[in-house]
Design a protein around this motif. Structure first.
Motif, mmCIF file in Angstrom:
data_model
loop_
_atom_site.group_PDB
_atom_site.id
_atom_site.type_symbol
_atom_site.label_atom_id
_atom_site.label_comp_id
_atom_site.label_asym_id
_atom_site.label_seq_id
_atom_site.Cartn_x
_atom_site.Cartn_y
_atom_site.Cartn_z
ATOM 1 N N ARG A 167 -6.918 -2.131 0.577
ATOM 2 C CA ARG A 167 -6.267 -0.848 0.270
ATOM 3 C C ARG A 167 -7.150 0.353 0.622
ATOM 4 O O ARG A 167 -6.728 1.286 1.282
ATOM 5 N N ARG A 168 -8.408 0.322 0.172
ATOM 6 C CA ARG A 168 -9.301 1.465 0.438
ATOM 7 C C ARG A 168 -9.597 1.597 1.928
ATOM 8 O O ARG A 168 -9.548 2.698 2.481
ATOM 9 N N TYR A 200 0.868 -1.163 0.000
ATOM 10 C CA TYR A 200 0.000 0.000 0.000
ATOM 11 C C TYR A 200 0.912 1.222 0.000
ATOM 12 O O TYR A 200 1.651 1.452 0.948
ATOM 13 N N ASP A 239 -5.281 2.737 -7.212
ATOM 14 C CA ASP A 239 -5.783 1.365 -7.153
ATOM 15 C C ASP A 239 -6.214 0.928 -8.554
ATOM 16 O O ASP A 239 -5.448 0.308 -9.263
ATOM 17 N N THR A 240 -7.404 1.309 -8.963
ATOM 18 C CA THR A 240 -7.909 0.890 -10.277
ATOM 19 C C THR A 240 -8.292 2.084 -11.153
ATOM 20 O O THR A 240 -9.037 1.937 -12.108
ATOM 21 N N TYR A 288 -3.980 7.779 -3.078
ATOM 22 C CA TYR A 288 -3.424 6.481 -3.435
ATOM 23 C C TYR A 288 -3.960 6.054 -4.791
ATOM 24 O O TYR A 288 -4.909 6.633 -5.307
#
Length: 170
Positions: free
Chosen positions: A98-99, A17, A117-118, A115
């Motif tokens: 992660r979230r 992360y 992620d997708t 951050y």
């Protein structure tokens, strides 16, 4: 360079992360947060400054294994004050995604957290202290990171342009 190991005891793979925080967090508070967040023992966690990791690891046996391995740096500027990188073994990723990890950090330290992620390339997720989520565009050079657009206002950053269309970018 010394090596550190992430031990995996589940089917899930170890992961990392990485994010930026709008507020700097002292190492002792960061350590306490990580221990509580992942519900791990002291000896399962390494926390160290990114520039001093090798020196700080000398206090551990060369074959030490950590369930969570965190490095941080306060050399970030612009809209962010700290960068963090946390490598975790699979069982911890199964516990705290992660979230959720970013949400817990933001709430605990009254910070906004950026951050990836997708999101589409060039866009990021920002979690605000209240848990709300924005998509944002970031301008960065060396250690300076500045938000220039977000899908909603970012508290304390009125100069960041609001562009709800960022949600539509794929």
């Amino acid at each position: 360079m010394r090596r550190h190991t992430l031990v995996s005891v589940t089917e899930s793979q170890a992961t990392g992360y990485d994010w930026l925080s709008s507020r700097p967090v002292p190492q002792t508070e960061l350590r306490t947060f990580l221990l509580e967040c992942f519900a791990i023992a002291e000896d399962e966690l390494f926390v160290g400054h990114a520039d001093r990791t090798d020196d700080e690891l000398r206090a551990y046996p060369p074959d030490a294994a950590f369930a969570a391995f965190c490095t941080y740096d306060h050399q970030v500027s612009g809209h962010f004050a700290m960068s963090l990188s946390v490598g975790i073994e699979g069982r911890l990723a199964d516990q705290v995604g992660r979230r959720e990890f970013a949400e817990r950090f933001a709430a605990r330290f009254d910070a906004y957290v950026l951050y990836g992620d997708t999101e589409p390339p060039g866009l990021w997720t920002v979690i605000l202290p209240d848990g709300s989520r924005l998509r944002a565009a970031l301008e960065e050079d060396d250690v300076r990171c500045v938000l220039y657009a977000a899908t909603a206002p970012v508290p304390g950053l009125p100069q960041v342009r609001v562009d709800e269309g960022l949600w539509q970018i794929r």
